[in-house]
Write a protein that holds these residues in place. Structure first.
Motif, PDB file in Angstrom:
ATOM      1  N   ALA A 115       0.828  -1.207   0.000  1.00 42.14           N
ATOM      2  CA  ALA A 115       0.000   0.000   0.000  1.00 42.14           C
ATOM      3  C   ALA A 115       0.863   1.257   0.000  1.00 42.14           C
ATOM      4  O   ALA A 115       0.520   2.254  -0.645  1.00 42.14           O
ATOM      5  N   GLU A 116       1.975   1.208   0.723  1.00 45.49           N
ATOM      6  CA  GLU A 116       2.905   2.335   0.797  1.00 45.49           C
ATOM      7  C   GLU A 116       4.319   1.786   0.931  1.00 45.49           C
ATOM      8  O   GLU A 116       4.523   0.719   1.508  1.00 45.49           O
ATOM      9  N   MET A 117       5.292   2.527   0.394  1.00 51.59           N
ATOM     10  CA  MET A 117       6.692   2.117   0.515  1.00 51.59           C
ATOM     11  C   MET A 117       7.479   3.196   1.234  1.00 51.59           C
ATOM     12  O   MET A 117       7.046   4.350   1.351  1.00 51.59           O
TER      13      MET A 117
ATOM     14  N   GLN B 158       3.151   2.369   5.760  1.00 50.71           N
ATOM     15  CA  GLN B 158       3.793   3.272   6.700  1.00 50.71           C
ATOM     16  C   GLN B 158       2.877   3.637   7.857  1.00 50.71           C
ATOM     17  O   GLN B 158       3.260   4.408   8.735  1.00 50.71           O
ATOM     18  N   ARG B 159       1.670   3.062   7.880  1.00 52.84           N
ATOM     19  CA  ARG B 159       0.697   3.412   8.913  1.00 52.84           C
ATOM     20  C   ARG B 159      -0.342   2.308   9.035  1.00 52.84           C
ATOM     21  O   ARG B 159      -0.458   1.443   8.166  1.00 52.84           O
ATOM     22  N   CYS B 160      -1.089   2.354  10.114  1.00 52.22           N
ATOM     23  CA  CYS B 160      -2.203   1.421  10.280  1.00 52.22           C
ATOM     24  C   CYS B 160      -3.307   1.808   9.304  1.00 52.22           C
ATOM     25  O   CYS B 160      -3.677   2.982   9.205  1.00 52.22           O
TER      26      CYS B 160
ATOM     27  N   SER C 268       5.821  -2.493   8.505  1.00 50.16           N
ATOM     28  CA  SER C 268       6.494  -1.289   8.028  1.00 50.16           C
ATOM     29  C   SER C 268       7.978  -1.518   7.806  1.00 50.16           C
ATOM     30  O   SER C 268       8.712  -1.899   8.720  1.00 50.16           O
ATOM     31  N   PRO C 269       8.479  -1.258   6.585  1.00 50.32           N
ATOM     32  CA  PRO C 269       9.916  -1.338   6.301  1.00 50.32           C
ATOM     33  C   PRO C 269      10.588  -0.012   6.609  1.00 50.32           C
ATOM     34  O   PRO C 269       9.935   0.953   7.004  1.00 50.32           O
ATOM     35  N   GLY C 270      11.899   0.018   6.411  1.00 51.03           N
ATOM     36  CA  GLY C 270      12.631   1.270   6.615  1.00 51.03           C
ATOM     37  C   GLY C 270      12.793   1.605   8.085  1.00 51.03           C
ATOM     38  O   GLY C 270      12.472   2.713   8.513  1.00 51.03           O
ATOM     39  N   ILE C 271      13.290   0.648   8.869  1.00 48.94           N
ATOM     40  CA  ILE C 271      13.466   0.855  10.304  1.00 48.94           C
ATOM     41  C   ILE C 271      14.948   1.005  10.613  1.00 48.94           C
ATOM     42  O   ILE C 271      15.773   0.179  10.210  1.00 48.94           O
ATOM     43  N   GLY C 272      15.303   2.064  11.332  1.00 41.05           N
ATOM     44  CA  GLY C 272      16.694   2.286  11.699  1.00 41.05           C
ATOM     45  C   GLY C 272      16.813   3.047  12.999  1.00 41.05           C
ATOM     46  O   GLY C 272      16.086   4.019  13.218  1.00 41.05           O
ATOM     47  N   LEU C 273      17.716   2.605  13.850  1.00 39.75           N
ATOM     48  CA  LEU C 273      17.962   3.300  15.115  1.00 39.75           C
ATOM     49  C   LEU C 273      19.117   4.284  15.015  1.00 39.75           C
ATOM     50  O   LEU C 273      19.274   5.143  15.884  1.00 39.75           O
TER      51      LEU C 273
ATOM     52  N   VAL D  14       7.206   4.147  14.215  1.00 40.93           N
ATOM     53  CA  VAL D  14       6.394   3.232  13.415  1.00 40.93           C
ATOM     54  C   VAL D  14       5.273   2.603  14.234  1.00 40.93           C
ATOM     55  O   VAL D  14       4.116   2.559  13.795  1.00 40.93           O
ATOM     56  N   ILE D  15       5.584   2.119  15.435  1.00 38.91           N
ATOM     57  CA  ILE D  15       4.606   1.377  16.228  1.00 38.91           C
ATOM     58  C   ILE D  15       3.699   2.292  17.047  1.00 38.91           C
ATOM     59  O   ILE D  15       2.478   2.106  17.085  1.00 38.91           O
ATOM     60  N   VAL D  16       4.265   3.278  17.716  1.00 38.83           N
ATOM     61  CA  VAL D  16       3.470   4.157  18.582  1.00 38.83           C
ATOM     62  C   VAL D  16       2.783   5.253  17.783  1.00 38.83           C
ATOM     63  O   VAL D  16       1.574   5.452  17.877  1.00 38.83           O
TER      64      VAL D  16
END
Length: 224
Positions: A110-112, A144-146, A159-164, A181-183
Motif C-alpha cells: 500500500a505504501e513504501m 507506513q501506517r495502520c 512497516s519497512p525502513g526501520i533504523g535506530l 512506526v509502532i506508537v
C-alpha cells in the motif's frame, strides 16, 4: 549449504507474539533446494514464519506461475509473500489460486518507505479496496501506517525502513525508529534489514537491540 544471514532481511516485532524471517530468494547466487530445507528446519526449531519479499507485479496468469512454479516454487515453502496492486485485482486472484489451498497469506504494498515512491493517493486507496474484497487471502499491507478503518478489519500493518542509527542510505531509503512506526503510526511489525546485518555489525547484538526497541514501543502503545 549454510544460510548466509547477509542475504536476508529479518523482521522483529515483540518478544514472542510474532516472528518472521524475510527472504529475497532471487539474490542468492547458489540457490538450491537444500537451502530451503535448512530454512524450513530452522523455522520449525525457532518458531518463525517465512516471508518471501517477492513483490509480484504482473498479470494474474503470470504471477500464478511465478508463485507456484519455476526454480524457486515460492508457494511451497514461504508462509507469506507480497504483491503490488498496480496490475489490478487479477494479481490477487492469480496468487490466491496457488496460495490459498496451501494456507498461505498475501500482503499488498500500500505504501513504501523509499523517497519519491508512487505508492500513495489513488493507488493506495484502490489497493486497500482490493484487499477488503479478498480478506480470505490478503492478510495485511506493507505500509507506513495502520490502515484498518472499519470495525471488522484486522489487517496487519508491516512497516519497512526501520533504523535506530541512520535516517537514509543514499539510494532513496528513508528510515524511521521503532517508536515512530509502532506508537506514532500504529503499525504492527517492524522490518529490519541492514540495521541488523550491515557491515561491521554484531548480528545477534543488533537483533536483540531492535527486538527490545520494538517491544518497548509496543508496550507503550498498548498502555495508552
Amino acid at each position: 549449504m549454510l544460510i548466509n544471514a547477509q542475504l536476508y532481511l529479518i523482521i522483529f516485532f515483540t518478544q514472542s507474539l510474532m516472528r518472521l524471517f524475510q527472504t529475497h530468494i532471487d539474490i542468492v547466487d547458489d540457490f538450491d533446494q537444500d537451502l530451503i530445507e535448512q530454512l524450513l528446519v530452522l523455522a520449525k526449531k525457532h518458531d518463525f514464519m517465512i516471508f518471501e519479499d517477492r513483490k509480484f507485479a504482473d498479470i494474474g496468469n503470470t504471477v500464478k506461475h511465478q508463485y507456484g512454479n519455476g526454480i524457486y516454487r515460492i508457494a511451497s515453502w514461504s508462509d507469506i509473500t507480497n504483491a503490488h496492486g498496480v496490475p489490478g485485482e487479477g494479481i490477487i486472484t492469480g496468487l490466491k489460486e496457488v496460495g490459498l489451498p496451501l494456507g498461505r497469506g498475501l500482503l499488498l504494498l500500500a505504501e513504501m518507505s523509499s523517497k519519491g515512491a508512487l505508492t500513495y493517493g489513488e493507488y493506495t486507496t484502490q489497493t486497500i479496496e482490493m484487499a477488503r474484497r479478498n480478506q480470505d487471502f490478503v492478510m495485511g499491507f506493507i505500509t507506513q501506517r495502520c490502515i484498518n478503518e472499519h470495525p471488522d478489519e484486522d489487517f496487519i500493518a508491516m512497516s519497512p525502513g526501520i533504523g535506530l542509527d541512520v535516517t537514509g542510505d543514499g539510494l532513496g531509503q528513508q528510515y524511521r525508529t521503532p517508536r515512530q512506526v509502532i506508537v506514532e503510526s500504529g503499525c504492527d511489525l517492524i522490518i529490519v534489514g541492514r540495521g541488523i546485518y550491515g557491515k561491521g555489525r554484531d548480528v545477534q547484538a543488533e537483533g536483540r537491540r531492535y527486538q527490545e526497541a520494538g517491544w518497548s514501543a509496543y508496550q507503550e502503545r498498548i498502555s495508552q
